[in-house]
Write a protein that holds these residues in place. Structure first.
Motif, short mmCIF file in Angstrom:
data_model
loop_
_atom_site.label_atom_id
_atom_site.label_comp_id
_atom_site.label_asym_id
_atom_site.label_seq_id
_atom_site.Cartn_x
_atom_site.Cartn_y
_atom_site.Cartn_z
N SER A 1 28.26 42.62 35.29
CA SER A 1 29.62 42.41 34.78
C SER A 1 29.62 42.67 33.28
O SER A 1 28.56 42.73 32.63
N LEU A 2 30.80 42.83 32.69
CA LEU A 2 30.90 43.13 31.26
C LEU A 2 30.26 42.05 30.40
O LEU A 2 29.62 42.34 29.39
N ASP A 3 30.42 40.78 30.80
CA ASP A 3 29.84 39.69 30.00
C ASP A 3 28.38 39.41 30.36
O ASP A 3 27.71 38.62 29.71
N GLY A 4 27.87 40.06 31.42
CA GLY A 4 26.48 39.90 31.82
C GLY A 4 26.17 38.63 32.58
O GLY A 4 25.02 38.37 32.92
N ASN A 5 27.18 37.83 32.88
CA ASN A 5 26.92 36.57 33.58
C ASN A 5 26.68 36.74 35.08
O ASN A 5 26.14 35.85 35.72
N THR A 6 27.10 37.87 35.63
CA THR A 6 26.87 38.17 37.04
C THR A 6 26.47 39.64 37.18
O THR A 6 26.68 40.44 36.27
N ALA A 7 25.91 39.96 38.35
CA ALA A 7 25.60 41.35 38.68
C ALA A 7 25.72 41.50 40.19
O ALA A 7 25.41 40.57 40.94
N VAL A 8 26.19 42.66 40.63
CA VAL A 8 26.35 42.93 42.06
C VAL A 8 25.32 43.98 42.48
O VAL A 8 25.24 45.06 41.90
N ALA A 9 24.54 43.62 43.50
CA ALA A 9 23.58 44.55 44.08
C ALA A 9 24.17 45.08 45.39
O ALA A 9 24.62 44.29 46.22
N THR A 10 24.18 46.40 45.55
CA THR A 10 24.68 47.02 46.77
C THR A 10 23.54 47.80 47.41
O THR A 10 22.95 48.68 46.78
N ALA A 11 23.24 47.46 48.67
CA ALA A 11 22.13 48.08 49.39
C ALA A 11 22.48 49.50 49.79
O ALA A 11 23.53 49.74 50.38
N ILE A 12 21.58 50.45 49.47
CA ILE A 12 21.85 51.85 49.80
C ILE A 12 20.77 52.48 50.69
O ILE A 12 21.01 53.51 51.31
N ALA A 13 19.58 51.86 50.78
CA ALA A 13 18.52 52.40 51.63
C ALA A 13 17.52 51.29 51.93
O ALA A 13 17.33 50.38 51.11
N PRO A 14 16.87 51.35 53.10
CA PRO A 14 15.87 50.32 53.42
C PRO A 14 14.75 50.29 52.38
O PRO A 14 14.34 51.33 51.86
N GLY A 15 14.27 49.09 52.10
CA GLY A 15 13.17 48.93 51.15
C GLY A 15 13.19 47.55 50.53
O GLY A 15 13.94 46.67 50.94
N SER A 16 12.35 47.37 49.53
CA SER A 16 12.30 46.10 48.83
C SER A 16 12.59 46.33 47.35
O SER A 16 12.39 47.43 46.83
N ASP A 17 13.07 45.29 46.69
CA ASP A 17 13.47 45.39 45.31
C ASP A 17 13.30 44.03 44.66
O ASP A 17 13.22 43.00 45.34
N THR A 18 13.22 44.01 43.35
CA THR A 18 13.23 42.77 42.59
C THR A 18 14.32 42.88 41.54
O THR A 18 14.35 43.84 40.77
#
Length: 108
Positions: free
Chosen positions: A50-67
């Motif tokens: 988000s603009l203020d950095g207090n939140t973020a949205v992760a959208t899954a696009i391919a199978p795998g793992s992430d941190t």
């Protein structure tokens, strides 16, 4: 913590400020600057802060793992938190498109 989602799904991450006992702070502090979000595998999911950095949205696009990682400073002290994410492939659903007659084997 660990999260699991399927391709096409999204998760919103937010920051929880905790005290010395690990309890959520009733009055969260104000960061020195906007928190910085990042992820280790942009091929598995996109991450949009988000603009203020207090939140973020992760959208899954391919199978795998992430941190997913967030870093910030409060009063000149640096803080960091991470959350592991597993992205699963979408299981296709069946859609009825036709019917057929099926005969059993002849009986004697």
């Amino acid at each position: 913590m660990a999260e699991t989602m399927n391709v096409g799904q999204s998760i919103t991450f937010s920051i929880e400020y905790r005290d010395q006992d690990g309890k959520k702070m009733e009055t969260p502090p104000t960061p020195d600057a906007a928190p910085v979000w990042a992820n280790t595998n942009p091929l598995a999911e996109t991450l949009t802060a988000s603009l203020d950095g207090n939140t973020a949205v992760a959208t899954a696009i391919a199978p795998g793992s992430d941190t997913v990682r967030v870093q910030l400073m409060v009063g000149g002290v640096s803080y960091e938190a991470t959350d592991d994410v597993t992205v699963n492939a979408v299981v296709p659903t069946q859609t009825l498109t036709s019917i057929a007659i099926v005969a059993s084997a002849p009986t004697p």
